[in-house]
Design an enzyme around this catalytic site. Structure first.
Site, PDB file in Angstrom:
ATOM      1  N   ASP A 246      23.314  19.296 -18.425  1.00 58.27           N
ATOM      2  CA  ASP A 246      22.742  17.841 -19.190  1.00 58.27           C
ATOM      3  C   ASP A 246      21.743  18.291 -19.882  1.00 58.27           C
ATOM      4  O   ASP A 246      22.039  17.354 -21.139  1.00 58.27           O
ATOM      5  CB  ASP A 246      22.331  17.058 -17.958  1.00 58.27           C
ATOM      6  CG  ASP A 246      23.504  16.566 -17.136  1.00 58.27           C
ATOM      7  OD1 ASP A 246      24.757  16.474 -17.510  1.00 58.27           O
ATOM      8  OD2 ASP A 246      23.322  16.127 -16.250  1.00 58.27           O
TER       9      ASP A 246
ATOM     10  N   ARG B   7      29.670  21.757  -9.731  1.00 55.53           N
ATOM     11  CA  ARG B   7      29.261  21.480  -8.359  1.00 55.53           C
ATOM     12  C   ARG B   7      29.474  20.035  -8.015  1.00 55.53           C
ATOM     13  O   ARG B   7      29.113  19.012  -8.714  1.00 55.53           O
ATOM     14  CB  ARG B   7      27.827  21.812  -8.433  1.00 55.53           C
ATOM     15  CG  ARG B   7      27.626  23.091  -8.451  1.00 55.53           C
ATOM     16  CD  ARG B   7      26.100  23.369  -7.736  1.00 55.53           C
ATOM     17  NE  ARG B   7      25.033  22.496  -7.938  1.00 55.53           N
ATOM     18  CZ  ARG B   7      23.690  22.304  -7.506  1.00 55.53           C
ATOM     19  NH1 ARG B   7      23.603  23.517  -6.680  1.00 55.53           N
ATOM     20  NH2 ARG B   7      23.010  21.496  -7.665  1.00 55.53           N
TER      21      ARG B   7
ATOM     22  N   THR C 245      28.712  17.388  -1.960  1.00 57.54           N
ATOM     23  CA  THR C 245      28.901  18.400  -1.085  1.00 57.54           C
ATOM     24  C   THR C 245      28.142  19.704  -1.857  1.00 57.54           C
ATOM     25  O   THR C 245      27.748  20.635  -0.928  1.00 57.54           O
ATOM     26  CB  THR C 245      30.346  18.934  -0.912  1.00 57.54           C
ATOM     27  OG1 THR C 245      30.716  19.559  -2.241  1.00 57.54           O
ATOM     28  CG2 THR C 245      31.074  17.673  -0.437  1.00 57.54           C
TER      29      THR C 245
ATOM     30  N   ASP D  83      18.733  19.756 -14.562  1.00 56.45           N
ATOM     31  CA  ASP D  83      20.137  20.090 -14.847  1.00 56.45           C
ATOM     32  C   ASP D  83      20.326  20.732 -15.923  1.00 56.45           C
ATOM     33  O   ASP D  83      20.334  20.196 -17.172  1.00 56.45           O
ATOM     34  CB  ASP D  83      21.132  18.832 -14.587  1.00 56.45           C
ATOM     35  CG  ASP D  83      22.546  19.204 -14.358  1.00 56.45           C
ATOM     36  OD1 ASP D  83      23.144  18.957 -13.543  1.00 56.45           O
ATOM     37  OD2 ASP D  83      23.132  20.033 -15.371  1.00 56.45           O
TER      38      ASP D  83
HETATM   39  O1  LIG Z   1      24.430  27.959  -7.526  1.00 55.13           O
HETATM   40  P1  LIG Z   1      24.882  26.641  -7.455  1.00 55.13           P
HETATM   41  O2  LIG Z   1      24.400  25.917  -6.112  1.00 55.13           O
HETATM   42  O3  LIG Z   1      26.442  26.760  -7.340  1.00 55.13           O
HETATM   43  O4  LIG Z   1      24.634  25.759  -8.705  1.00 55.13           O
HETATM   44  C1  LIG Z   1      24.729  26.588  -9.929  1.00 55.13           C
HETATM   45  C2  LIG Z   1      25.533  25.967 -11.027  1.00 55.13           C
HETATM   46  O5  LIG Z   1      25.251  24.429 -11.174  1.00 55.13           O
HETATM   47  C3  LIG Z   1      25.343  24.286 -12.307  1.00 55.13           C
HETATM   48  O6  LIG Z   1      26.401  23.837 -13.045  1.00 55.13           O
HETATM   49  P2  LIG Z   1      26.740  22.365 -12.862  1.00 55.13           P
HETATM   50  O7  LIG Z   1      27.654  22.091 -11.503  1.00 55.13           O
HETATM   51  O8  LIG Z   1      25.845  21.259 -12.973  1.00 55.13           O
HETATM   52  O9  LIG Z   1      27.911  22.233 -14.097  1.00 55.13           O
HETATM   53  P3  LIG Z   1      27.528  22.002 -15.517  1.00 55.13           P
HETATM   54  O10 LIG Z   1      27.242  23.474 -16.029  1.00 55.13           O
HETATM   55  O11 LIG Z   1      29.030  21.602 -15.972  1.00 55.13           O
HETATM   56  O12 LIG Z   1      26.492  20.936 -15.738  1.00 55.13           O
HETATM   57  C4  LIG Z   1      24.739  25.786 -13.030  1.00 55.13           C
HETATM   58  O13 LIG Z   1      25.015  25.604 -14.438  1.00 55.13           O
HETATM   59  C5  LIG Z   1      25.956  26.607 -12.246  1.00 55.13           C
HETATM   60  O14 LIG Z   1      26.845  26.924 -12.694  1.00 55.13           O
HETATM   61  O1  LIG Z   2      18.188  23.297 -10.555  1.00 52.73           O
HETATM   62  C1  LIG Z   2      19.675  23.387 -10.871  1.00 52.73           C
HETATM   63  C2  LIG Z   2      20.553  23.687  -9.743  1.00 52.73           C
HETATM   64  C3  LIG Z   2      21.923  23.752 -10.263  1.00 52.73           C
HETATM   65  N1  LIG Z   2      22.162  23.330 -11.442  1.00 52.73           N
HETATM   66  C4  LIG Z   2      21.255  23.141 -12.175  1.00 52.73           C
HETATM   67  O2  LIG Z   2      21.525  22.965 -13.707  1.00 52.73           O
HETATM   68  N2  LIG Z   2      19.942  22.956 -12.032  1.00 52.73           N
HETATM   69 MG   LIG Z   3      25.069  20.679 -14.590  1.00 53.50          MG
END
Ligand SMILES: O=P(O)(O)OC[C@H]1O[C@H](OP(=O)(O)OP(=O)(O)O)[C@H](O)[C@@H]1O
Ligand SMILES: O=c1cc[nH]c(=O)[nH]1
Ligand SMILES: [Mg+2]
Length: 208
Positions: free
Chosen positions: A202, A103, A107, A199
């Protein structure tokens, strides 16, 4: 689309543990895997079976085995990776595909950076795993990508979901089955789930 919310006390208890900000990376990772296994047990309850002949030490009998091509587990990178071993503990012969999405922090829109799926994807039961379903944009795009590659039988497992994410996924892909560990209250202004767990990526990988 059908949506199933987990009711098992073990799943609820473990989700509470990973919400705690004091839960460290090692424990967080281990519990995510355990929750994935428990949710996988529920989500795979309708796997088709076929009867085969088995010779026991006593006699020959007709008994069920799982039918069809091997399951495909598809984590959304990165956080979904934390759930893969939980599913593989149940179905060790499953194939694993990967969808890379992140994400944009400004945005909140998902950006695709990787897609590799097992062969004959159109014949396989697919289980997409991602611990967080927030706006739902990543989930919607992932399922769209899988369908573009021919995927048909799709289940989506998410440990914590916001109502906004469930609605978005239901609207975009009414034909899939969604399994949610816990439905949280809402998204905040940064599109994070409240109360959520922060997150997930993370916390699984120890990054900030
Ligand atoms: O429903 P959404 O608003 O799209 O958000 C959910 C997404 O956000 C997080 O990933 P992130 O973008 O943090 O990537 P990561 O797993 O690499 O940390 C999570 O693991 C989902 O994939
Ligand atoms: O709360 C949230 C939303 C998106 N992605 C995450 O890891 N946590
Ligand atoms: Mg993430």
């Amino acid at each position: 689309m059908s949506v199933s919310y987990m009711t098992h006390p073990l799943i609820k208890h473990k989700i509470t543990l990973i919400r705690r900000e004091t839960t460290g990376t090692n424990e967080f990772r281990k519990i995510i895997e355990e929750i994935a296994m428990l949710m996988g047990y529920e989500a795979l309850a309708d796997l088709p079976t076929t009867d085969v002949e088995v010779k026991t030490p006593i006699e020959t009998t007709i008994q069920p085995v799982i039918d069809g091509k091997k399951l495909a587990v598809v984590p959304i990178l990165r956080a979904g990776l934390g759930m893969v071993n939980g599913i593989l503990a149940l179905v060790p012969s499953a194939k694993v595909g990967h969808i890379g999405l992140y994400r944009d922090p400004e945005t909140h829109q998902p950006h695709e950076y990787y897609c590799k799926l097992p062969d004959s994807i159109e014949e396989r039961q697919i289980v997409v795993v991602d611990p967080m379903l927030a706006t739902g944009d990543s989930a919607v795009d992932t399922v769209t990508m899988i369908k573009q590659h021919g995927g048909k039988k799709i289940k989506f497992m998410s440990i914590i979901a916001a109502p906004e994410g469930v609605s978005a996924l239901m609207k975009a892909h009414p034909d899939i089955q969604l399994y949610v560990g816990c439905l949280d209250r809402q998204l905040n202004e940064n599109a994070y789930i409240c109360p959520g767990l922060g997150d997930a990526g993370d916390r699984i990988f120890g990054t900030i």
